[in-house]
Scaffold this active site. Structure first.
Site, PDB file in Angstrom:
ATOM      1  N   ASN A  43       0.788  -1.780  -0.463  1.00  0.00           N
ATOM      2  CA  ASN A  43      -0.109   0.346  -0.042  1.00  0.00           C
ATOM      3  C   ASN A  43       1.032   1.237   0.108  1.00  0.00           C
ATOM      4  OD1 ASN A  43       0.662  -0.892   2.304  1.00  0.00           O
ATOM      5  ND2 ASN A  43      -1.364  -0.148   3.496  1.00  0.00           N
ATOM      6  N   GLU A  45       0.538   5.517   0.678  1.00  0.00           N
ATOM      7  CA  GLU A  45      -1.106   6.208   1.330  1.00  0.00           C
ATOM      8  C   GLU A  45      -0.368   8.048   0.679  1.00  0.00           C
ATOM      9  OE1 GLU A  45      -0.975   5.583   5.227  1.00  0.00           O
ATOM     10  OE2 GLU A  45      -2.391   3.831   5.083  1.00  0.00           O
ATOM     11  N   CYS A  54      -3.874   0.307  -2.370  1.00  0.00           N
ATOM     12  CA  CYS A  54      -4.130  -1.061  -2.318  1.00  0.00           C
ATOM     13  C   CYS A  54      -2.583  -2.032  -1.622  1.00  0.00           C
ATOM     14  CB  CYS A  54      -5.264  -1.174  -1.295  1.00  0.00           C
ATOM     15  SG  CYS A  54      -6.705  -0.659  -0.396  1.00  0.00           S
ATOM     16  N   GLU A  56      -3.064  -4.661  -3.505  1.00  0.00           N
ATOM     17  CA  GLU A  56      -3.666  -5.470  -3.970  1.00  0.00           C
ATOM     18  C   GLU A  56      -3.754  -5.047  -5.110  1.00  0.00           C
ATOM     19  OE1 GLU A  56      -4.858  -4.390  -1.353  1.00  0.00           O
ATOM     20  OE2 GLU A  56      -6.054  -6.628   0.029  1.00  0.00           O
ATOM     21  N   CYS A  87     -10.096  -5.729   0.830  1.00  0.00           N
ATOM     22  CA  CYS A  87     -10.876  -3.798   0.473  1.00  0.00           C
ATOM     23  C   CYS A  87     -12.513  -4.148  -0.557  1.00  0.00           C
ATOM     24  CB  CYS A  87     -10.869  -2.520   0.889  1.00  0.00           C
ATOM     25  SG  CYS A  87     -10.402  -2.134  -0.861  1.00  0.00           S
ATOM     26  N   CYS A  90     -10.542  -3.181  -4.177  1.00  0.00           N
ATOM     27  CA  CYS A  90     -10.157  -4.662  -4.762  1.00  0.00           C
ATOM     28  C   CYS A  90     -10.381  -6.157  -4.544  1.00  0.00           C
ATOM     29  CB  CYS A  90      -8.899  -4.630  -3.146  1.00  0.00           C
ATOM     30  SG  CYS A  90      -7.844  -3.487  -2.659  1.00  0.00           S
TER      31      CYS A  90
END
Ligand code: THU
Length: 134
Positions: A43, A45, A54, A56, A87, A90
């Site tokens: 990930n 940010e 993310c 993934e 999530c 993803c």
């Protein structure tokens, strides 16, 4: 059933590279393409929170940029949580590349392997645009 322990360790290695100064929640993912190649992501940010990506999605995008259009498995590692599932966004990204298997940590040192349809049942995918069920 496949042994995903090596791929899980690669996902953990990727998670150590996470850029997560806001959440402190480090995630890594490894995707296995249909041709056997593997691609890792973490990930990343952003100060504009919604611009973060993310692990993934990062791994899937990296695979796509290498020409991959079919992914067999996605293996996910979270360094700062026990049980850890992808999530919803993803899951939808996985759907596009016809992921078969999602592997997650269960929080007690073991891995759980799920068929994709368990992770995202009744999904919307490329076929849906043609009026067909995915
Ligand atoms: N995160 C992932 O990388 N993958 C998921 O499936 C869930 C959440 C990241 C996004 C954000 O950087 C941090 O975890 C906290 O939500």
């Amino acid at each position: 059933m496949s042994d995903y322990s090596d791929l899980y360790q690669q996902a953990r290695d990727a998670a150590t590279k996470a850029y997560a100064p806001y959440s402190g929640f480090r995630v890594g993912a490894v995707v296995v393409a249909d041709d056997g190649r593997t691609f890792a992501g973490c990930n990343v940010e952003n100060a504009a929170y919604g611009s973060g990506i993310c692990a993934e999605g990062n791994a899937i995008s990296t695979a796509a940029a290498a020409g991959v259009r079919k992914i067999g498995a996605v293996v996910i590692a979270c360094l700062d949580a026990g049980e850890c599932y992808p999530c919803g966004n993803c899951r939808q990204l996985m759907r596009e590349f016809s992921v078969d298997t999602v592997v997650v940590q269960d929080g007690s040192g073991s891995l759980r392997t799920h068929e994709f349809a368990e992770i995202l049942p009744h999904s919307f995918g490329p076929d849906s645009l043609e009026g067909k069920n995915g």
